[in-house]
Design a protein around this motif. Structure first.
Motif, PDB file in Angstrom:
ATOM      1  N   GLY A  64       0.805  -1.219   0.000  1.00 29.55           N
ATOM      2  CA  GLY A  64       0.000   0.000   0.000  1.00 29.55           C
ATOM      3  C   GLY A  64       0.831   1.257   0.000  1.00 29.55           C
ATOM      4  N   SER A  65       1.591   1.449  -1.069  1.00 28.54           N
ATOM      5  CA  SER A  65       2.501   2.581  -1.181  1.00 28.54           C
ATOM      6  C   SER A  65       2.589   3.015  -2.631  1.00 28.54           C
ATOM      7  CB  SER A  65       3.899   2.181  -0.683  1.00 28.54           C
ATOM      8  OG  SER A  65       4.856   3.190  -0.954  1.00 28.54           O
ATOM      9  N   GLY A  66       2.781   4.294  -2.841  1.00 23.60           N
ATOM     10  CA  GLY A  66       2.998   4.808  -4.189  1.00 23.60           C
ATOM     11  C   GLY A  66       4.458   4.853  -4.574  1.00 23.60           C
ATOM     12  N   ALA A  67       5.331   4.232  -3.765  1.00 19.79           N
ATOM     13  CA  ALA A  67       6.771   4.351  -3.982  1.00 19.79           C
ATOM     14  C   ALA A  67       7.313   3.397  -5.034  1.00 19.79           C
ATOM     15  CB  ALA A  67       7.505   4.120  -2.659  1.00 19.79           C
ATOM     16  N   TYR A  68       6.515   2.410  -5.452  1.00 19.66           N
ATOM     17  CA  TYR A  68       7.065   1.349  -6.289  1.00 19.66           C
ATOM     18  C   TYR A  68       6.343   1.246  -7.630  1.00 19.66           C
ATOM     19  CZ  TYR A  68       9.254   0.224  -1.874  1.00 19.66           C
ATOM     20  OH  TYR A  68       9.974   0.306  -0.707  1.00 19.66           O
ATOM     21  N   PHE A  69       7.111   0.854  -8.660  1.00 18.81           N
ATOM     22  CA  PHE A  69       6.626   0.852 -10.035  1.00 18.81           C
ATOM     23  C   PHE A  69       6.417  -0.554 -10.595  1.00 18.81           C
ATOM     24  CE2 PHE A  69       8.708   4.820  -9.243  1.00 18.81           C
ATOM     25  CZ  PHE A  69       7.912   5.756  -9.885  1.00 18.81           C
ATOM     26  N   GLY A  70       6.805  -1.557  -9.863  1.00 21.77           N
ATOM     27  CA  GLY A  70       6.692  -2.936 -10.305  1.00 21.77           C
ATOM     28  C   GLY A  70       7.620  -3.785  -9.473  1.00 21.77           C
ATOM     29  N   GLY A  71       7.830  -5.011  -9.904  1.00 17.58           N
ATOM     30  CA  GLY A  71       8.721  -5.888  -9.172  1.00 17.58           C
ATOM     31  C   GLY A  71       8.404  -7.342  -9.450  1.00 17.58           C
ATOM     32  N   VAL A  72       8.699  -8.205  -8.490  1.00 15.03           N
ATOM     33  CA  VAL A  72       8.393  -9.628  -8.623  1.00 15.03           C
ATOM     34  C   VAL A  72       7.876 -10.148  -7.288  1.00 15.03           C
ATOM     35  CG1 VAL A  72      10.107 -10.034 -10.440  1.00 15.03           C
ATOM     36  CG2 VAL A  72      10.743 -10.370  -8.045  1.00 15.03           C
ATOM     37  N   GLU A  73       7.083 -11.192  -7.384  1.00 17.24           N
ATOM     38  CA  GLU A  73       6.595 -11.912  -6.210  1.00 17.24           C
ATOM     39  C   GLU A  73       7.188 -13.300  -6.224  1.00 17.24           C
ATOM     40  OE1 GLU A  73       2.266 -12.391  -4.243  1.00 17.24           O
ATOM     41  OE2 GLU A  73       2.481 -13.382  -6.189  1.00 17.24           O
ATOM     42  N   ASP A  74       7.812 -13.698  -5.117  1.00 15.88           N
ATOM     43  CA  ASP A  74       8.471 -15.000  -5.016  1.00 15.88           C
ATOM     44  C   ASP A  74       7.846 -15.770  -3.856  1.00 15.88           C
ATOM     45  OD1 ASP A  74      10.142 -17.174  -4.840  1.00 15.88           O
ATOM     46  OD2 ASP A  74      11.986 -16.021  -5.108  1.00 15.88           O
ATOM     47  N   MET A  75       7.044 -16.774  -4.186  1.00 10.75           N
ATOM     48  CA  MET A  75       6.400 -17.569  -3.145  1.00 10.75           C
ATOM     49  C   MET A  75       7.319 -18.682  -2.622  1.00 10.75           C
ATOM     50  SD  MET A  75       3.722 -15.918  -2.668  1.00 10.75           S
ATOM     51  CE  MET A  75       2.986 -17.012  -1.433  1.00 10.75           C
ATOM     52  N   GLY A  76       8.535 -18.767  -3.160  1.00  9.64           N
ATOM     53  CA  GLY A  76       9.517 -19.696  -2.611  1.00  9.64           C
ATOM     54  C   GLY A  76      10.200 -19.155  -1.378  1.00  9.64           C
ATOM     55  N   GLY A  77      10.128 -17.827  -1.160  1.00  9.25           N
ATOM     56  CA  GLY A  77      10.694 -17.210   0.032  1.00  9.25           C
ATOM     57  C   GLY A  77       9.606 -16.868   1.024  1.00  9.25           C
ATOM     58  N   GLY A  78       9.983 -16.193   2.093  1.00  9.34           N
ATOM     59  CA  GLY A  78       9.003 -15.822   3.097  1.00  9.34           C
ATOM     60  C   GLY A  78       9.656 -15.100   4.246  1.00  9.34           C
ATOM     61  N   HIS A  79       9.030 -15.198   5.437  1.00  9.99           N
ATOM     62  CA  HIS A  79       9.586 -14.494   6.588  1.00  9.99           C
ATOM     63  C   HIS A  79       9.225 -15.215   7.879  1.00  9.99           C
ATOM     64  CE1 HIS A  79       5.658 -12.359   7.492  1.00  9.99           C
ATOM     65  NE2 HIS A  79       5.501 -12.504   6.182  1.00  9.99           N
ATOM     66  N   LEU A  80      10.029 -14.939   8.920  1.00 11.17           N
ATOM     67  CA  LEU A  80       9.853 -15.590  10.225  1.00 11.17           C
ATOM     68  C   LEU A  80      10.421 -14.696  11.317  1.00 11.17           C
ATOM     69  CD1 LEU A  80      13.001 -16.437  10.565  1.00 11.17           C
ATOM     70  CD2 LEU A  80      12.308 -18.625   9.645  1.00 11.17           C
ATOM     71  N   HIS A  81      10.207 -15.113  12.570  1.00 15.88           N
ATOM     72  CA  HIS A  81      10.761 -14.456  13.751  1.00 15.88           C
ATOM     73  C   HIS A  81      12.170 -15.010  13.936  1.00 15.88           C
ATOM     74  CE1 HIS A  81      11.367 -13.431  17.967  1.00 15.88           C
ATOM     75  NE2 HIS A  81      10.154 -12.922  18.106  1.00 15.88           N
ATOM     76  N   PRO A  82      13.220 -14.239  13.619  1.00 16.38           N
ATOM     77  CA  PRO A  82      14.560 -14.837  13.556  1.00 16.38           C
ATOM     78  C   PRO A  82      15.118 -15.277  14.900  1.00 16.38           C
ATOM     79  CG  PRO A  82      14.682 -12.464  13.234  1.00 16.38           C
ATOM     80  CD  PRO A  82      13.231 -12.822  13.212  1.00 16.38           C
ATOM     81  N   LEU A  83      14.830 -14.541  15.972  1.00 16.77           N
ATOM     82  CA  LEU A  83      15.364 -14.964  17.264  1.00 16.77           C
ATOM     83  C   LEU A  83      14.704 -16.257  17.715  1.00 16.77           C
ATOM     84  CD1 LEU A  83      17.209 -14.598  19.648  1.00 16.77           C
ATOM     85  CD2 LEU A  83      15.540 -13.011  20.644  1.00 16.77           C
ATOM     86  N   ASN A  84      13.389 -16.382  17.525  1.00 11.77           N
ATOM     87  CA  ASN A  84      12.747 -17.654  17.864  1.00 11.77           C
ATOM     88  C   ASN A  84      13.311 -18.795  17.036  1.00 11.77           C
ATOM     89  OD1 ASN A  84      11.017 -17.213  20.028  1.00 11.77           O
ATOM     90  ND2 ASN A  84       9.316 -16.541  18.740  1.00 11.77           N
ATOM     91  N   TYR A  85      13.656 -18.516  15.795  1.00  9.34           N
ATOM     92  CA  TYR A  85      14.257 -19.547  14.957  1.00  9.34           C
ATOM     93  C   TYR A  85      15.621 -19.959  15.511  1.00  9.34           C
ATOM     94  CZ  TYR A  85      16.350 -21.734  10.811  1.00  9.34           C
ATOM     95  OH  TYR A  85      16.972 -22.593   9.950  1.00  9.34           O
ATOM     96  N   ALA A  86      16.450 -18.981  15.893  1.00  7.75           N
ATOM     97  CA  ALA A  86      17.761 -19.295  16.463  1.00  7.75           C
ATOM     98  C   ALA A  86      17.615 -20.085  17.760  1.00  7.75           C
ATOM     99  CB  ALA A  86      18.543 -18.003  16.712  1.00  7.75           C
ATOM    100  N   LEU A  87      16.678 -19.697  18.603  1.00  5.22           N
ATOM    101  CA  LEU A  87      16.480 -20.406  19.861  1.00  5.22           C
ATOM    102  C   LEU A  87      15.986 -21.835  19.617  1.00  5.22           C
ATOM    103  CD1 LEU A  87      14.871 -17.545  21.980  1.00  5.22           C
ATOM    104  CD2 LEU A  87      17.243 -18.329  22.018  1.00  5.22           C
ATOM    105  N   GLY A  88      15.171 -22.012  18.580  1.00  2.00           N
ATOM    106  CA  GLY A  88      14.738 -23.355  18.226  1.00  2.00           C
ATOM    107  C   GLY A  88      15.892 -24.226  17.771  1.00  2.00           C
ATOM    108  N   LEU A  89      16.809 -23.657  16.989  1.00  2.00           N
ATOM    109  CA  LEU A  89      18.001 -24.404  16.580  1.00  2.00           C
ATOM    110  C   LEU A  89      18.859 -24.765  17.787  1.00  2.00           C
ATOM    111  CD1 LEU A  89      19.197 -22.527  13.355  1.00  2.00           C
ATOM    112  CD2 LEU A  89      17.998 -24.717  13.487  1.00  2.00           C
ATOM    113  N   ALA A  90      18.965 -23.839  18.747  1.00  2.00           N
ATOM    114  CA  ALA A  90      19.762 -24.112  19.945  1.00  2.00           C
ATOM    115  C   ALA A  90      19.155 -25.258  20.751  1.00  2.00           C
ATOM    116  CB  ALA A  90      19.869 -22.851  20.800  1.00  2.00           C
ATOM    117  N   ARG A  91      17.831 -25.255  20.911  1.00  2.00           N
ATOM    118  CA  ARG A  91      17.184 -26.358  21.624  1.00  2.00           C
ATOM    119  C   ARG A  91      17.438 -27.686  20.924  1.00  2.00           C
ATOM    120  NH1 ARG A  91      13.016 -22.522  22.410  1.00  2.00           N
ATOM    121  NH2 ARG A  91      12.027 -23.204  20.461  1.00  2.00           N
TER     122      ARG A  91
END
Length: 435
Positions: free
Chosen positions: A178-205
């Motif tokens: 929801g921004s007028g700052a961008y003119f186009g781009g790409v959508e990649d459903m192979g990537g994504g996002h997560l809570h990185p500290l929870n991910y690191a703590l999960g790896l530690a466990r």
């Protein structure tokens, strides 16, 4: 003049920064400090994604692993970053084909795709509280960039068989961001996002449960390259058959050979107050977004509907006094709708970059390896980087050696000249972004 101590310049020893991630993490009880004489098969310096992934893989293979973390696991860039899981290497396939040729570029692509698959698998298996969400948008802030972005998506479909990415026209990206700052781009459903500290703590466990010994508040002060390799903290001496440097931007001066190729730089993030219905106007499909600026802006929504926004450049190793103002300006350029939104959290972190933005993998000696320099692309690549280092120590070095064969040059002038050269480069690219 005394050199800056990167591990304490901006942080309190043994404490997580005052970030949104630290405030919302599923906490682990602190691990013990290393004490006395310790012997092991593998010593790992650094308790971030690389070190924890390596420890997990090695422990599962029956190796006796010791992880030495100066502060807390996930303390560094692993627990502070934008949480974006990017397919591909930091350099795109066009650049890699020119750098190393099409055959090797294809192998590097396959490694990068595997790194995302591994990260998603580990997040779901070991850190469900990291709440992985699929969907990543690359947003072009200049009209002239759009044709290249679309052609690159088509190239990945055609030449690499990657069908998770598609071009976005101007009207499509504005429906998703929801921004007028961008003119186009790409959508990649192979990537994504997560809570990185929870991910690191999960790896530690997971690493602990597999048998790895993890020590916190155990800063390594010296390393003796021998067989076995020896290293020391304030209260412990460790001997190991193998050593893995997994420090990324927090190496400091401990190994000048690595420091000559991996440079620390700072980045900054803010988290707004929960936005309620406004969040759905800003990113209605809840993807992560990274834009085309060299001094990149990256942002996403948290589980509780805050805007998590990273941006703003820094020309020194100390964090600015007002981090919130540093990142809030770029955020309002993209989302003026957030002018009245309260900033609840603001934090900085240090990452490692290389000259050509490709990760730095190297066999320092027969029994000492390093992996780092992910250049802001490390959530997935660092996870796989730890696995590749583990493979090498277990006698299957082919894929680690492939990554190590990608040239990573020394910074001109060595560590002493890195900061002034960074200032000049960042000033130039910041100006270019504004033109």
């Amino acid at each position: 003049m005394a050199r800056l101590d990167i591990l304490t310049a901006n942080d309190r020893p043994g404490e997580y920064p005052g970030s949104y991630y630290a405030a919302t993490a599923t906490a682990l009880e602190p691990f013990d400090e290393a004490l006395g004489e310790i012997a092991c098969d593998v010593a790992v310096i650094g308790g971030g994604f690389t070190g924890l992934s390596a420890a997990l893989h090695l422990a599962e293979a029956g190796m006796d692993v010791v992880v030495l973390e100066a502060h807390r696991v996930g303390f560094g860039a692993s627990g502070r970053n934008g949480g974006q899981v990017h397919p591909g290497q930091r350099v795109d396939q066009d650049g890699l084909e020119e750098m190393v040729g099409p055959d090797m570029a294809r192998r590097l692509w396959d490694i990068a795709v595997e790194s995302v698959d591994l990260t998603i698998d580990y997040a779901r298996r070991y850190a469900p509280e990291a709440a992985y969400v699929p969907g990543l948008i690359h947003a072009d802030h200049r009209q002239r960039f759009v044709a290249h972005s679309h052609a690159y998506a088509e190239k990945l479909n055609r030449d690499y068989g990657y069908d998770r990415i598609r071009p976005l026209a101007r009207d499509e990206i504005r429906a998703k961001v929801g921004s007028g700052a961008y003119f186009g781009g790409v959508e990649d459903m192979g990537g994504g996002h997560l809570h990185p500290l929870n991910y690191a703590l999960g790896l530690a466990r997971a690493a602990r449960e597999a048998g790895a010994r993890i020590f916190e508040r155990s800063r390594v002060g010296w390393v003796s390259e021998s067989e076995p390799v020896r290293l020391g903290t304030a209260k412990a001496k460790v001997s190991a058959r193998y050593l893995l440097w997994a420090t990324n931007g927090y190496l400091g001066d401990l190994d000048r050979r690595i420091a000559s190729k991996v440079m620390p730089i700072n980045n900054f993030m803010i988290a707004t107050e929960p936005l309620g219905a406004l969040a759905d106007e800003l990113i209605p499909e809840n993807q992560a977004v990274a834009d085309s600026k060299f001094v990149i802006n990256y942002f996403r929504l948290s589980e509780d509907r805050r805007m998590l926004f990273g941006g703003g450049e820094s020309y020194g190793y100390r964090f600015p006094a007002d981090i919130a103002a540093k990142a809030r300006g770029p955020m309002l350029e993209i989302f003026p709708q957030l002018a009245q939104a309260k900033i609840d959290y603001a934090w900085g972190g240090t990452l490692g970059i290389t000259v050509n933005r490709m990760p730095h993998f190297e066999r320092i000696s027969g029994n000492i390896l390093t992996a780092g320099g992910y250049s802001g692309h490390g959530v997935a690549l660092a996870t796989l980087g730890g696995k590749l280092a583990a493979e090498a120590m277990l006698g299957q070095a082919g894929r680690f050696d492939l990554m190590a064969s990608v040239p990573t040059l020394r910074f001109p002038g060595g560590p002493a000249m890195r900061t002034p050269l960074l200032v000049l480069a960042m000033l130039w690219f910041s100006l270019r972004d504004k033109l």
